[in-house]
Motif scaffolding. Sequence first.
Motif, PDB file in Angstrom:
ATOM      1  N   GLU A 203       0.669  -1.166   0.162  1.00 54.06           N
ATOM      2  CA  GLU A 203       0.175  -0.016  -0.046  1.00 54.06           C
ATOM      3  C   GLU A 203       0.715   1.132   0.001  1.00 54.06           C
ATOM      4  N   ILE A 204       0.402   2.276  -0.544  1.00 54.44           N
ATOM      5  CA  ILE A 204       0.968   3.593  -0.462  1.00 54.44           C
ATOM      6  C   ILE A 204       0.378   4.423   0.791  1.00 54.44           C
ATOM      7  N   LEU A 205       1.267   4.489   1.634  1.00 54.40           N
ATOM      8  CA  LEU A 205       0.680   5.095   3.010  1.00 54.40           C
ATOM      9  C   LEU A 205       0.285   6.245   3.018  1.00 54.40           C
ATOM     10  N   MET A 206       1.235   6.999   2.350  1.00 54.05           N
ATOM     11  CA  MET A 206       1.237   8.670   2.291  1.00 54.05           C
ATOM     12  C   MET A 206       1.961   9.225   1.094  1.00 54.05           C
ATOM     13  N   VAL A 207       1.767  10.294   0.461  1.00 50.04           N
ATOM     14  CA  VAL A 207       2.440  10.981  -0.275  1.00 50.04           C
ATOM     15  C   VAL A 207       2.601  12.516   0.051  1.00 50.04           C
ATOM     16  N   SER A 208       3.790  12.970  -0.216  1.00 45.94           N
ATOM     17  CA  SER A 208       4.051  14.231   0.398  1.00 45.94           C
ATOM     18  C   SER A 208       4.189  15.195  -1.057  1.00 45.94           C
ATOM     19  N   LEU A 209       3.696  16.533  -0.932  1.00 43.94           N
ATOM     20  CA  LEU A 209       3.734  17.319  -1.907  1.00 43.94           C
ATOM     21  C   LEU A 209       4.460  18.730  -1.345  1.00 43.94           C
ATOM     22  N   VAL A 210       5.565  19.118  -2.022  1.00 41.53           N
ATOM     23  CA  VAL A 210       6.151  20.490  -1.504  1.00 41.53           C
ATOM     24  C   VAL A 210       6.255  21.290  -2.890  1.00 41.53           C
ATOM     25  N   TYR A 233      -6.494  13.811   5.603  1.00 41.70           N
ATOM     26  CA  TYR A 233      -6.919  12.487   5.714  1.00 41.70           C
ATOM     27  C   TYR A 233      -7.955  12.120   4.442  1.00 41.70           C
ATOM     28  N   VAL A 234      -7.661  11.215   4.139  1.00 44.32           N
ATOM     29  CA  VAL A 234      -8.654  10.870   2.941  1.00 44.32           C
ATOM     30  C   VAL A 234      -9.166   9.359   3.323  1.00 44.32           C
ATOM     31  N   LYS A 235     -10.226   8.927   2.553  1.00 42.92           N
ATOM     32  CA  LYS A 235     -10.751   7.659   2.826  1.00 42.92           C
ATOM     33  C   LYS A 235      -9.812   6.341   2.708  1.00 42.92           C
ATOM     34  N   ASP A 236      -9.549   6.190   1.658  1.00 39.20           N
ATOM     35  CA  ASP A 236      -8.597   5.076   1.475  1.00 39.20           C
ATOM     36  C   ASP A 236      -7.643   5.227   0.308  1.00 39.20           C
ATOM     37  N   GLU A 237      -6.835   4.233  -0.044  1.00 41.35           N
ATOM     38  CA  GLU A 237      -5.645   4.330  -0.986  1.00 41.35           C
ATOM     39  C   GLU A 237      -5.966   5.004  -2.261  1.00 41.35           C
ATOM     40  N   ALA A 238      -7.097   4.609  -2.607  1.00 36.11           N
ATOM     41  CA  ALA A 238      -7.556   5.100  -4.030  1.00 36.11           C
ATOM     42  C   ALA A 238      -7.982   6.473  -4.230  1.00 36.11           C
ATOM     43  N   GLU A 239      -8.475   6.900  -3.018  1.00 38.51           N
ATOM     44  CA  GLU A 239      -8.777   8.443  -2.792  1.00 38.51           C
ATOM     45  C   GLU A 239      -7.313   9.153  -2.814  1.00 38.51           C
ATOM     46  N   LEU A 269       3.220   4.745  -7.993  1.00 39.66           N
ATOM     47  CA  LEU A 269       1.678   5.262  -8.155  1.00 39.66           C
ATOM     48  C   LEU A 269       0.881   4.794  -9.258  1.00 39.66           C
ATOM     49  N   LYS A 270       1.713   4.702 -10.232  1.00 43.11           N
ATOM     50  CA  LYS A 270       1.004   4.375 -11.399  1.00 43.11           C
ATOM     51  C   LYS A 270       0.476   2.751 -11.174  1.00 43.11           C
ATOM     52  N   ALA A 271       1.347   1.852 -10.707  1.00 40.53           N
ATOM     53  CA  ALA A 271       0.868   0.383 -10.336  1.00 40.53           C
ATOM     54  C   ALA A 271      -0.314   0.507  -9.242  1.00 40.53           C
ATOM     55  N   LYS A 275      -4.273  -0.795 -10.023  1.00 40.47           N
ATOM     56  CA  LYS A 275      -4.723  -1.697  -9.329  1.00 40.47           C
ATOM     57  C   LYS A 275      -6.459  -1.197  -8.906  1.00 40.47           C
ATOM     58  N   TYR A 276      -6.284   0.132  -8.678  1.00 41.70           N
ATOM     59  CA  TYR A 276      -7.780   0.469  -8.296  1.00 41.70           C
ATOM     60  C   TYR A 276      -8.409   1.260  -9.323  1.00 41.70           C
ATOM     61  N   HIS A 277      -7.733   0.969 -10.716  1.00 43.07           N
ATOM     62  CA  HIS A 277      -8.763   1.654 -11.695  1.00 43.07           C
ATOM     63  C   HIS A 277      -8.722   3.190 -11.879  1.00 43.07           C
ATOM     64  N   VAL A 278      -7.930   3.709 -11.122  1.00 43.82           N
ATOM     65  CA  VAL A 278      -7.837   5.093 -10.677  1.00 43.82           C
ATOM     66  C   VAL A 278      -7.050   5.655 -12.047  1.00 43.82           C
ATOM     67  N   LYS A 279      -7.548   6.679 -12.638  1.00 46.65           N
ATOM     68  CA  LYS A 279      -6.821   7.219 -13.914  1.00 46.65           C
ATOM     69  C   LYS A 279      -5.689   8.248 -13.262  1.00 46.65           C
ATOM     70  N   LEU A 280      -4.330   8.080 -13.409  1.00 46.90           N
ATOM     71  CA  LEU A 280      -3.420   9.003 -12.910  1.00 46.90           C
ATOM     72  C   LEU A 280      -3.398  10.002 -13.953  1.00 46.90           C
ATOM     73  N   SER A 281      -4.190  10.863 -14.039  1.00 48.88           N
ATOM     74  CA  SER A 281      -4.060  11.765 -15.182  1.00 48.88           C
ATOM     75  C   SER A 281      -3.272  13.139 -15.093  1.00 48.88           C
ATOM     76  N   LEU A 282      -2.184  12.801 -14.946  1.00 49.20           N
ATOM     77  CA  LEU A 282      -1.218  14.041 -14.836  1.00 49.20           C
ATOM     78  C   LEU A 282      -0.657  14.845 -15.896  1.00 49.20           C
ATOM     79  N   GLY A 283      -0.796  14.444 -17.001  1.00 52.44           N
ATOM     80  CA  GLY A 283      -0.413  15.039 -18.060  1.00 52.44           C
ATOM     81  C   GLY A 283      -1.338  16.274 -18.587  1.00 52.44           C
ATOM     82  N   LEU A 284      -1.037  17.257 -19.131  1.00 46.74           N
ATOM     83  CA  LEU A 284      -1.856  18.477 -19.422  1.00 46.74           C
ATOM     84  C   LEU A 284      -2.778  18.197 -20.275  1.00 46.74           C
ATOM     85  N   ASP A 285      -2.564  17.088 -21.200  1.00 44.67           N
ATOM     86  CA  ASP A 285      -3.586  16.585 -21.930  1.00 44.67           C
ATOM     87  C   ASP A 285      -4.463  15.326 -21.365  1.00 44.67           C
TER      88      ASP A 285
END
Length: 819
Positions: A203-210, A233-239, A269-271, A275-285
């Motif tokens: 599991e990804i437990l946390m992610v930091s952003l600076v 805090y969010v609900k789960d890993e997918a969130e 993050l992509k993997a 798994k959760y069918h979350v789109k990692l739509s980071l690109g400007l497109d």
Amino acid sequence: MMETDFIPIDYDYFDFQGRNYAKIIGRNNKGKRICIIDSCPVYFWVILKDNLKQKKIKTLLEKIKKIKLDIKGRQTKVENVELHDKNYLGKKVKALKIFATNYKDLHDIADKLGMPEIEKRRGYDLGFITHYIIEKKLNPLSWYKISGEVLNNSEEFGGIDMNLDVDFCIKLESATKILKTEFNPKILCYDIETDDLKIGGGEILMVSLVSDDFKKVITWKKSPHTKLNYVEYVKDEAELLERFVEYVRAISPDFLVGYFSDGFDLPYLKARADKYHVKLSLGLDNSQPKFRRGRVLTGKINGIVHIDLLKFIQTAYSQYMQSETLSLNEVSKEFLNDNKKDFAIKHSSKLDEKDWKEYFEYNLHDSVLTYNLFQKFWPDIIEFTRIMQEPVFDVSRNGMSNNVEDYIIHNLNRFNEIPEKHPTHDEIGKRRQIKKYEGAFVFEPIPGLYEDIVVFDFTSSYGSVIVTYNLSKSTLLQKQEKNSHHIKISEKDVYFSKIPGFFPEMLKEIIEKRKTYKKELKNKPDAIKRARSNAFKLLANASYGYQGFFGARYYCREAAAATAAFARDAIKNTISKINKEKYETIYSDTDSIAFLIKNKSKSETLKFLKKLNDKLPGIMELELEGFFKRGLWVTKRTGSVGAKKKYALLGEDKRIKIRGFETVRRDWCKLARTVQNKVIREVLFSGNEGAALEYVKEVIKNIKQRKINKGDLIIKTQLKKPLSEYKAISPHVIAARKMQEKEIPISQGNLVEYYIAETEGKKKLVRDKVKLPNEKDKYNIQYYLERQILPAIENIFQIFDVNIKEIIEGKKQTTLKDF
DNA sequence: GAAGTGGATATACC
DNA sequence: ACTGGTATATCCACTTC
């Protein structure tokens, strides 16, 4: 129509109606994000055989003009053909410039051109982006004044602007370079924490952003009593993944920066997103990151430049660094005087309230460090990019051979030179099989402690040799010509033309620029000048290795071997001149010479240096490295001859320079290294062994009385390949196996730590006594005395006829039999 | 099973 | 595979007697 300033940051391209269009994301001076769409003529070169009749050329030209292809469902055709006078590898040639519809078809068109009049086909393997940058001179991270038509939900290019998260999308009409250089990109740094280091394995437990004025840790691991304002805090890993994407999109940085993020954070993050069918739509497109498998993974995001800082630091700075590893912690210590937060990572199931709080802080601080490191290295990244003229995404990841090649490719036009092709897989295989050529000369020193030493060295030694003797693929002659440079390479005569080739010419410019910028830097230091000076220094240094590198377009083993050979001649020649002048050479390695000043004065010596310089050919130049008070050279462990690449010098500024000794080797325990370091310093400062000997006796006593901290006895060795591939099972392999058994993550590239314990029984091999740092046992007195301390200092005391072995054994409490 | 030697391995220098 | 060759040193693997 719109006019604005523009700085290109990220390059991409797409096909529309069979043609290629560059799609370049950047900013204007108001910080607005702009995408420009532009095209350029697409072409490659056909080099014609010598002495073709004008009429034959004309017929060929017309024939080629008619070529049409229908490949992969795409119609493409030769659009035009022009005849040009060009240069190719030192030869003036007639060449056809063949224009086509689509860059991707150039290779196939080239394949159709097997006509007997055609000698070679070149310039179809640069990649469209590189080709575009060369053609339109729209260089990455340089400022332009641009104008063009704004596309606003336009159907043009298939509605490309509709789904693009930019302020303006412009169809480029014109671009002119402007003087402005300053650019402060928006950056966002990130770091993830997981339970399992295998990509996607936990599991990804946390992610930091600076970012600027922005600090956030997103987690789904509830810890209700921890109140940290930056923790969300969010609900789960997918969130968590969704929220991560939202923040990246909201902040919309120019650079998304991580540390080892190509190999860990982004693919992880992509993997998990997959798994959760979350789109990692980071690109400007709105596209997801794409990964390319190489020796290591690379992760690309459209429109936002993903930077893995580790890779850039590796190529641009690791050679100067003191750090023993390139870990975020050590690099931060060296460059920021800061370090990672102290936190012993445990499995998330074993964390209590306090642990979680520390974990969040730890995670956040990793991104803070990455952010601060990026600021530190930004001048270098921007200078590298501007000099190599390739997109920053690539430049920030490239090694030095790539940088050299990029520099060459983007400067060929000034020499009217057609680019050489990249070697084929087969060709690379062949080159790699060729045996090594003879390299540098190293002088065998006579062991001893010397006084009053002078060191001279050649500035940019190999670079200046290449320039002076015009050594390159394009200047190598097939047979002897009068008035050429001649050298013997393993009994074979090789000749190089005296007509300057583009490679040596370019290198000459690089060396000159390096000199200029170094001078400017000295006059008024700033980060940009330092970065620029460093970039040209690295380019100059890598150019020699490049010509000997099997993957190089301009590979020339003869040129590389000749460079080493001419350099050997130069240094040997200089040594004999120094000795003839009644100095005495005591050491020399590749481009430097250390000699005794004897009864001469410093000013006489400097005059002598000038005299030597007056006689040196071409741009070769000898400079004073320094005057040194004392110097120490020792024997090899086996035999009595002097050891090469191992010495210590005491400068007049009282600074000590230690090379090669165990002190500077990370695979020796701290105890051996500090003891040797202290002995060297004592000997150099005092000129005798007295104080050092007393100190060593004390250390020996302490070892025997088990007073040494285990931390000082830990040996660290890198695991250079996968554990299963080792033929010889050495101590560090055993340590790594032990770690694997205990499920401590260990993989290729990691430093393995262990110590040598007493261990009962008759076991003989060192590897049988290996213990991990947290395994409780007594350290092996004999091993540390005889295999760590003794080898580190024995040869130093030998100079003073002191036998350390006897001192160790004389007071020994255990006997040899026990070991 | 001790002794000697070459190979594998890691790391440094320039 | 991701610039080159030169060099030291350790410890294992293997041969030999």
